[in-house]
Design an enzyme around this catalytic site. Structure first.
Site, PDB file in Angstrom:
ATOM      1  CD  GLU A 137      -3.545  -2.604   7.234  1.00  0.00           C
ATOM      2  OE1 GLU A 137      -2.425  -2.795   6.773  1.00  0.00           O
ATOM      3  OE2 GLU A 137      -4.197  -1.577   6.998  1.00  0.00           O
ATOM      4  CE  LYS A 166       0.229   3.489   4.800  1.00  0.00           C
ATOM      5  NZ  LYS A 166      -0.028   3.667   6.215  1.00  0.00           N
ATOM      6  CB  SER A 186       5.041  -1.795  12.136  1.00  0.00           C
ATOM      7  OG  SER A 186       4.616  -0.449  12.331  1.00  0.00           O
ATOM      8  CG  ASN A 231      -1.694   1.232   1.422  1.00  0.00           C
ATOM      9  OD1 ASN A 231      -1.809   2.035   0.498  1.00  0.00           O
ATOM     10  ND2 ASN A 231      -2.256   1.415   2.613  1.00  0.00           N
ATOM     11  CG  HIS A 239      -5.827   1.742   5.042  1.00  0.00           C
ATOM     12  ND1 HIS A 239      -5.479   2.692   5.976  1.00  0.00           N
ATOM     13  CD2 HIS A 239      -4.755   0.930   4.901  1.00  0.00           C
ATOM     14  CE1 HIS A 239      -4.232   2.457   6.370  1.00  0.00           C
ATOM     15  NE2 HIS A 239      -3.768   1.386   5.736  1.00  0.00           N
ATOM     16  N   GLY A 270       2.316   2.183  10.748  1.00  0.00           N
ATOM     17  CA  GLY A 270       3.284   3.264  10.606  1.00  0.00           C
ATOM     18  C   GLY A 270       3.947   3.679  11.903  1.00  0.00           C
ATOM     19  CD  GLU A 290      -3.063   5.456   6.786  1.00  0.00           C
ATOM     20  OE1 GLU A 290      -2.952   5.489   5.544  1.00  0.00           O
ATOM     21  OE2 GLU A 290      -2.161   5.010   7.530  1.00  0.00           O
TER      22      GLU A 290
HETATM   23  C1  PEP Z   1      -0.765   0.133   6.017  1.00  0.00           C
HETATM   24  O1  PEP Z   1      -0.884   1.310   5.844  1.00  0.00           O
HETATM   25  O2  PEP Z   1      -1.599  -0.637   5.524  1.00  0.00           O
HETATM   26  C2  PEP Z   1       0.373  -0.350   6.792  1.00  0.00           C
HETATM   27  C3  PEP Z   1       0.332  -1.568   7.256  1.00  0.00           C
HETATM   28  O3  PEP Z   1       1.404   0.532   7.006  1.00  0.00           O
HETATM   29  P1  PEP Z   1       2.822   0.213   7.711  1.00  0.00           P
HETATM   30  O4  PEP Z   1       3.327  -1.073   7.121  1.00  0.00           O
HETATM   31  O5  PEP Z   1       3.681   1.363   7.358  1.00  0.00           O
HETATM   32  O6  PEP Z   1       2.560   0.071   9.162  1.00  0.00           O
END
Ligand code: PEP
Length: 254
Positions: free
Chosen positions: A168, A12, A214, A10, A98, A174, A100
């Site tokens: 998630e 973003k 992460s 992803n 997601h 992040g 976000e």
């Molecule tokens: C994400 O945004 O789906 C995600 C898992 O980000 P990160 O790997 O940076 O934590």
């Protein structure tokens, strides 16, 4: 049941045409060099570089996906992109719900379910994201919150072919914080049970459930080895081809 792992990037809101082309090209080259890979690879770039990335991965096995879609096929929705447009741009997958998007655009479970239904109508695979906040985990509500998101976001017509779930935890996205393997396995197993109640055991057994939050080369192997983890949804580490590839290489063999 053996489920083929999916390693999804992803991107973003990152990537101008030159870096997107280079990153996608590197991933395509790595993928071409391993034609017997035991995993699927997917990149989900921003809309503005979709065509650039699509061209860079064209003769590889890397799939192209988007990060969201509208619930309508076309019409008066300024700034939005429909699943019909995604299909036309070469996408096979779309991430919906997601955290976000749920936070920044107030998307509800009902919105996410409607997006998945419109995506399915275009034969796109919907990657439906769920996950609890830090406060919800600390107050012992994680399982219940995620169960409700699954029941509210996954459409009745979901199958193991047209749908992927991504768990998630919001607090792990992040932040560098990662859920413990025991916690991840507990939630993934519970998601599968909830899917079985909603869609039947066969569908639940075949559906891929990704972990996201992460994930990095250093922790991927342990997470990807868990019984109910069928791949990863990767943010930050998906922006470096060597990290993304190292995560993919951490998938257990089928
Ligand atoms: C994400 O945004 O789906 C995600 C898992 O980000 P990160 O790997 O940076 O934590």
């Amino acid at each position: 049941m053996s489920r083929r792992p999916l390693i999804a990037g992803n991107w973003k809101m990152n990537g101008l045409r030159a870096d997107a082309k280079a990153l996608a090209g590197e991933i395509a080259t790595l993928s071409k060099a391993q034609s017997d890979a035991a995993f699927d690879l997917l990149v989900c770039p921003p809309f503005t570089v979709m065509e650039t990335v699509g061209a860079a991965i064209e003769h590889s096995d890397v799939f192209l996906g988007a990060q969201t879609c509208h619930t309508a096929e076309s019409g008066a929705h300024t700034g939005d992109i429909s699943p019909v447009m995604l299909k036309d741009a070469g996408c096979t997958h779309v991430i919906v719900g997601h955290s976000e998007r749920r936070t920044d655009h107030a998307e509800s479970d009902a919105d996410v379910q409607a997006q998945a239904i419109t995506a399915h109508a275009q034969d796109l695979i919907a990657i439906i994201c769920v996950g609890e906040t830090e406060a919800e985990r600390e107050s012992g509500q994680a399982l219940q919150v995620v169960r409700e998101q699954i029941l509210g976001s996954v459409p009745a017509g979901a199958t193991s072919e047209n749908t992927v779930i991504a768990y998630e935890p919001v607090w792990a996205i992040g932040t560098g914080k990662v859920a413990t393997p025991d916690d991840v396995q507990e939630i993934h197993a519970d998601i599968r049970n909830t899917l079985a109640d909603k869609l039947g055991q066969d569908t639940a057994d075949g559906m891929r459930i990704l972990y996201g939050g992460s994930m990095k080369p250093g922790n991927a192997k342990e997470l990807l080895a868990l019984a109910d983890v069928d791949g990863g949804l990767i943010g930050g580490a998906a922006l470096k081809s060597e990290d993304f590839w190292a995560i993919a290489q951490s998938c257990p063999s089928l």
